[in-house]
Design a protein around this motif. Structure first.
Motif: not given
Ligand code: UD1
Ligand code: CA
Length: 458
Positions: A326-351
């Protein structure tokens, strides 16, 4: 027979009380005029001419060169608007489909059906009508004793008997193109309003030509939007019909009245969507994904069996079996691979991240290329901005990033590196190394009493 569409979009939309020209106003974040043009493009119509005038730049910016434009420089009514397309259209053989720019809910199969009916009936003019229990604001269809349509009277020009007529003008007409321009020239100014009413064409044509009506079954699809309340009514209708379409093709939507899905979103079967979720733009949700509750997704692709909960995903891609939130923020061409875990209060930008990577709590990843099976400890950060420029972080495979690590970019971390908690990494780390970049700890014996009051003896 060539088919032309003429869309009337030059009006001010005074009743909207907004700065934006009415036909550009968004419904589910897409301008009204775009719905109309997209549907015409899917229909059997060959050419589209849009009549623009008031704030024409705004409409032209939305539609670009998908259509041709006719300019009505002064807004002197719907009849006058059609006449301003004469230079492009007047001498062409064919049939013209006239649509107001404030009627976004008619879909292309109905457009085609109306044109087929016009042809089969051998009409010169077909007026598309609907029956309204509460016809206020619409022009009433007036018929003679034989039931033949003889005119359209606007609400404000109606006598008491005419006001009770429930059959109204939708402002959609299918008409022989040459006759249209021959008759539209003959329209006289309405004394009361000082405008040229396109509706008068019925009265002018019916004695010499075959004028007929076609009543649509669902008056919602021919609803004209004149004010912000109308926008909300159309938006509700559109939302419900989009959601219904998805549910009938195998998407489970829980509490659908709280779920908003844009017109161009593609959702595959066996997807679950939970309450308070908005999916907009050109998003694609693949088979078996779980979205929501409380999630916003715009222009993103969510792959098979990924799960996005209580999160925001903008312009990004999430691959198979990954969980976000919960409470993640992906933006501006983030690309998250298979079987990842992006959890609480995580921001991913252009990565980007490789398969099996985990960033479970309180992490910022910006401008980074991250390998497979990387584990980010709580609070780790890519320090990508030096106050002037953004810099890149590159991390290899199987890297362990301890808690509260700062990776000061530009920096490269090799495969199988171990970074100790609390490190501020400013130099590249070679493959297989352990990095520790923090001061050693000092314990000052018996010193804490200077800060902590000794316990009083009882
Ligand atoms: C119009 C019809 C009415 C019908 C209703 C259906 C007339 C006179 N009345 O009324 O019979 O029941 O639609 O929704 O036609 N426009 C221009 N130039 C102008 C004026 C208008 O391009 O000078 C455009 C507007 O941008 C709009 C469309 O024509 O997209 C309709 O105009 P609007 O003022 O909304 O007409 P209504 O009063 O709703
Ligand atoms: Ca209208």
């Amino acid at each position: 027979m060539k088919k032309y569409a003429l869309v009337l979009a030059a009006g001010k939309g005074t009743r909207m009380r907004t700065e934006m020209p009415k036909c550009a106003f968004p419904i589910l974040k897409k301008p009204m005029i775009s719905y109309i043009v997209e549907n015409i493009e899917k229909s059997s119509i060959d050419e589209i001419c849009v009549i623009v005038g008031h704030k024409k730049d705004v409409i032209e910016e939305i539609l670009g060169d998908r259509v041709t434009y006719a300019i009505q420089s002064q807004q002197l009514g719907t009849g006058h608007a059609v006449l301003s397309a004469a230079p492009q259209l007047a001498d062409k053989e064919g049939v013209t489909f006239i649509l107001p720019g404030d009627m976004p809910l008619m879909e292309y199969p109905l457009m085609d059906k109306l044109m087929r009916s016009h042809e089969e009936m051998g009409n010169d003019l077909t007026v598309v009508t609907m029956s309204m229990d509460y016809p206020k604001g619409y022009g009433r269809i007036v018929r003679n004793e034989y039931g033949i349509v003889t005119g359209i009277v606007e609400e404000n020009d109606c006598n008491e008997a005419q006001k009770l007529i429930k059959e109204v003008n939708s402002s959609v007409y299918i008409v022989n193109n040459k006759l249209l321009f021959e008759y539209v020239k003959k329209i006289q100014k309405n004394d009361r309003k000082g405008e040229y009413y396109l509706t008068d064409i019925v009265n002018l044509m019916h004695q010499e030509h075959k004028v007929n009506t076609f009543m649509v079954r669902n008056p919602m699809v021919t609803m004209g939007i004149n004010d912000l309340f109308g926008i909300s009514v159309a938006e509700k209708y559109l939302r419900e019909s989009i959601n219904k379409g998805h549910m009938l093709s195998g998407v489970s939507i829980v509490n659908p009245e709280t779920v908003t899905i844009g017109h161009n979103v593609i959702i595959e079967e066996a997807v679950w969507i939970y309450p308070n979720t908005t999916i907009m733009g050109n998003s694609v949700i693949k088979k078996g994904a779980i979205i929501g509750p409380n999630t916003e997704i715009v222009d993103s692709v969510i792959h098979e069996k990924a799960e996005i909960r209580h999160s925001i995903v903008l312009d990004s891609i999430v691959h198979e079996n990954t969980t976000v939130g919960p409470f993640a923020h992906l933006r501006n061409h983030a690309e998250i691979g298979k079987n990842n875990r992006i959890g609480n209060f995580v921001e991913v930008k252009k990565s980007t991240t490789g398969e099996g990577t985990k960033a479970a709590h309180l992490i910022y990843l910006g401008d980074a290329t991250i390998g497979k099976n990387v584990n980010f400890g709580c609070g780790s950060v890519t320090v990508n901005y030096d106050g002037v420029k953004k810099h890149q972080t590159v991390i290899g495979d199987d890297v362990f990033v301890g808690c509260n690590v700062n990776l000061v970019a530009p920096v490269t971390v090799g495969d199988r590196v171990f970074i100790a908690a609390g490190s501020t990494v400013t130099q590249d780390i070679p493959k297989g190394a352990m990095a520790i970049a923090r001061n050693r700890q000092i314990n000052k014996e018996d010193y804490a009493k200077h800060f902590i009051k000794p316990k009083e003896d009882k």
